[in-house]
Design a protein around this motif. Structure first.
Motif, PDB file in Angstrom:
ATOM      1  N   ARG A  69      -2.655   4.803 -31.391  1.00 58.16           N
ATOM      2  CA  ARG A  69      -1.487   5.090 -30.580  1.00 58.16           C
ATOM      3  C   ARG A  69      -0.387   4.040 -30.686  1.00 58.16           C
ATOM      4  O   ARG A  69       0.773   4.327 -30.415  1.00 58.16           O
ATOM      5  CB  ARG A  69      -1.899   5.220 -29.108  1.00 58.16           C
ATOM      6  N   ALA A 123      -3.520  15.135 -16.644  1.00 60.30           N
ATOM      7  CA  ALA A 123      -2.533  16.089 -17.138  1.00 60.30           C
ATOM      8  C   ALA A 123      -2.021  16.951 -15.986  1.00 60.30           C
ATOM      9  O   ALA A 123      -2.745  17.222 -15.027  1.00 60.30           O
ATOM     10  CB  ALA A 123      -3.158  16.970 -18.212  1.00 60.30           C
ATOM     11  N   ARG A 183      -9.219   9.955 -23.521  1.00 56.95           N
ATOM     12  CA  ARG A 183      -7.786  10.278 -23.462  1.00 56.95           C
ATOM     13  C   ARG A 183      -7.526  11.713 -23.920  1.00 56.95           C
ATOM     14  O   ARG A 183      -6.740  12.442 -23.306  1.00 56.95           O
ATOM     15  CB  ARG A 183      -7.008   9.294 -24.314  1.00 56.95           C
ATOM     16  N   LEU A 205      -5.784  14.725 -21.783  1.00 56.33           N
ATOM     17  CA  LEU A 205      -4.626  15.495 -22.225  1.00 56.33           C
ATOM     18  C   LEU A 205      -4.906  17.000 -22.211  1.00 56.33           C
ATOM     19  O   LEU A 205      -4.003  17.814 -21.963  1.00 56.33           O
ATOM     20  CB  LEU A 205      -4.221  15.067 -23.643  1.00 56.33           C
ATOM     21  N   VAL A 258      -1.817   4.749 -23.129  1.00 57.03           N
ATOM     22  CA  VAL A 258      -1.291   6.020 -22.601  1.00 57.03           C
ATOM     23  C   VAL A 258       0.197   5.963 -22.292  1.00 57.03           C
ATOM     24  O   VAL A 258       0.752   6.916 -21.761  1.00 57.03           O
ATOM     25  CB  VAL A 258      -2.066   6.448 -21.329  1.00 57.03           C
ATOM     26  N   ASP A 303       2.168   8.897 -23.617  1.00 53.35           N
ATOM     27  CA  ASP A 303       1.837  10.133 -22.909  1.00 53.35           C
ATOM     28  C   ASP A 303       2.510  10.184 -21.538  1.00 53.35           C
ATOM     29  O   ASP A 303       2.949  11.248 -21.097  1.00 53.35           O
ATOM     30  CB  ASP A 303       0.326  10.260 -22.744  1.00 53.35           C
ATOM     31  N   SER A 337       6.293  10.832 -22.038  1.00 47.37           N
ATOM     32  CA  SER A 337       6.613  12.210 -22.436  1.00 47.37           C
ATOM     33  C   SER A 337       6.310  13.220 -21.336  1.00 47.37           C
ATOM     34  O   SER A 337       6.756  14.374 -21.423  1.00 47.37           O
ATOM     35  CB  SER A 337       5.818  12.587 -23.693  1.00 47.37           C
ATOM     36  N   ALA A 397       3.241  14.193 -20.714  1.00 42.23           N
ATOM     37  CA  ALA A 397       1.966  14.828 -21.029  1.00 42.23           C
ATOM     38  C   ALA A 397       0.887  14.398 -20.048  1.00 42.23           C
ATOM     39  O   ALA A 397      -0.054  15.154 -19.768  1.00 42.23           O
ATOM     40  CB  ALA A 397       1.550  14.493 -22.463  1.00 42.23           C
TER      41      ALA A 397
END
Length: 328
Positions: free
Chosen positions: A107, A170, A230, A234, A247, A250, A253, A255
């Motif tokens: 990532r 999420a 992770r 998600l 993260v 994520d 964004s 997510a």
């Protein structure tokens, strides 16, 4: 008296690799008598038995293994010095053996490694990715990137980032199961854990106003690879508790959603670990400096302010004080 002849030491190294003194002799173009004499010289000079001998094979003693652990690094450093002299311009050369956590690598760090290799075409990268416990001294690693408090006094560490784990899920999961408002609410949720230091997570800790609470967590799945936790999160399977570095994209964004933002979590620093502060190859020092600068730039625009580059030890490398927490 110490070892007087590097050729004798190479014979010991080759005998350990092949498991046969005669095979080592053939590889190094030595007669069986010359190979046997070389081994006897080294054992006499060190005052220690390096192999247990049988009719079938040689087996290293504990003393022999210790010698070979250091001899391997010594030969690598000698080869690097020869290459540097041959290059004549001080260019970095050789193989970098790096171990790093799975999510951090995928990532965050892959672009950094790409850029470093592009700058130094004489360097090759041997990357070991995973979250299992690792013995930095024994596993032939030049550099290990690891989260968590340090604990092995033999290692030298440089802090690369100060961060904390964050609780996240999420939007689809929260829509289906609701959003926890207090740490104690997590007992009603599917908590996705992964192994740290070879052990499954059993509780997550949160603080507020100087008071800390440990919540016993449970879920329908866990893994020894933190990146799977992770990915499950998600996919809307449950809630996880991961390093903010892993993260951040994520969360940016949308997510994933950060949960319990008003609660503190414990420090989760990222360090570069070296087996020793002595005889560190130039390519290893260069990579550590590069990663420190790269992460500083990457974190400079962090909107959440959860992670910062470096740490309290801006003075560079520090000696660790215990065993490293090998976590993802």
């Amino acid at each position: 008296m110490g070892i007087e002849n590097l050729a004798d030491l190479r014979l010991v190294q080759e005998a350990a690799r092949s498991g046969s003194l005669s095979a080592a002799g053939r590889t190094l173009d030595l007669t069986p008598a010359a190979a046997s004499a070389a081994l006897k010289r080294v054992e006499s000079q060190l005052g220690a038995r390096l192999f247990e001998r049988s009719t079938r094979a040689l087996r290293l003693t504990a003393e022999g293994q210790t010698l070979l652990d250091y001899a391997g690094r010594a030969f690598e450093l000698l080869a690097e010095a020869e290459a540097q002299v041959a290059a004549g311009r001080g260019e970095l050369v050789g193989t970098l053996r790096v171990a790093a956590p799975s999510d951090l690598t995928r990532r965050v760090l892959l672009p950094a490694f790409d850029e470093f290799l592009a700058r130094h075409p004489g360097v090759q990268l041997a990357l070991s990715v995973g979250d299992r416990p690792l013995d930095v001294m024994r596993d032939e690693v030049d550099l290990a990137l690891r989260y968590g408090p340090l604990a092995d006094s033999r290692l030298v560490a440089r802090p690369l980032a100060q961060t904390r784990p964050v609780l996240c899920a999420a939007p689809a999961y929260l829509h289906r199961r609701g959003t926890p408002r207090l740490p104690q609410d997590l007992v009603q949720h599917n908590c996705l854990s992964f192994h740290r230091a070879g052990r499954r997570q059993r509780e997550w800790r949160f603080g507020q106003g100087g008071q800390w609470v440990a919540v016993r967590i449970d879920g329908d799945r866990h893994a020894d690879d933190a990146s799977l936790a992770r990915e499950w999160t998600l996919a809307g399977v449950g809630i996880t508790f991961k390093s903010y570095l892993d993260v951040r994209a994520d969360l940016d964004s949308g997510a994933l959603v950060r949960l319990l933002p008003d609660w503190d979590t414990e420090a989760y620093p990222l360090h570069a670990l070296l087996p020793s502060n002595r005889f560190v190859p130039a390519r290893v020092r260069a990579l550590v400096d590069f990663l420190a600068d790269w992460l500083a730039q990457w974190l400079a625009d962090d909107p959440a302010g959860i992670a910062t580059a470096g740490g309290s030890a801006d003075a560079g490398a520090v000696r660790a004080a215990g065993r490293p927490n090998i976590a993802g």
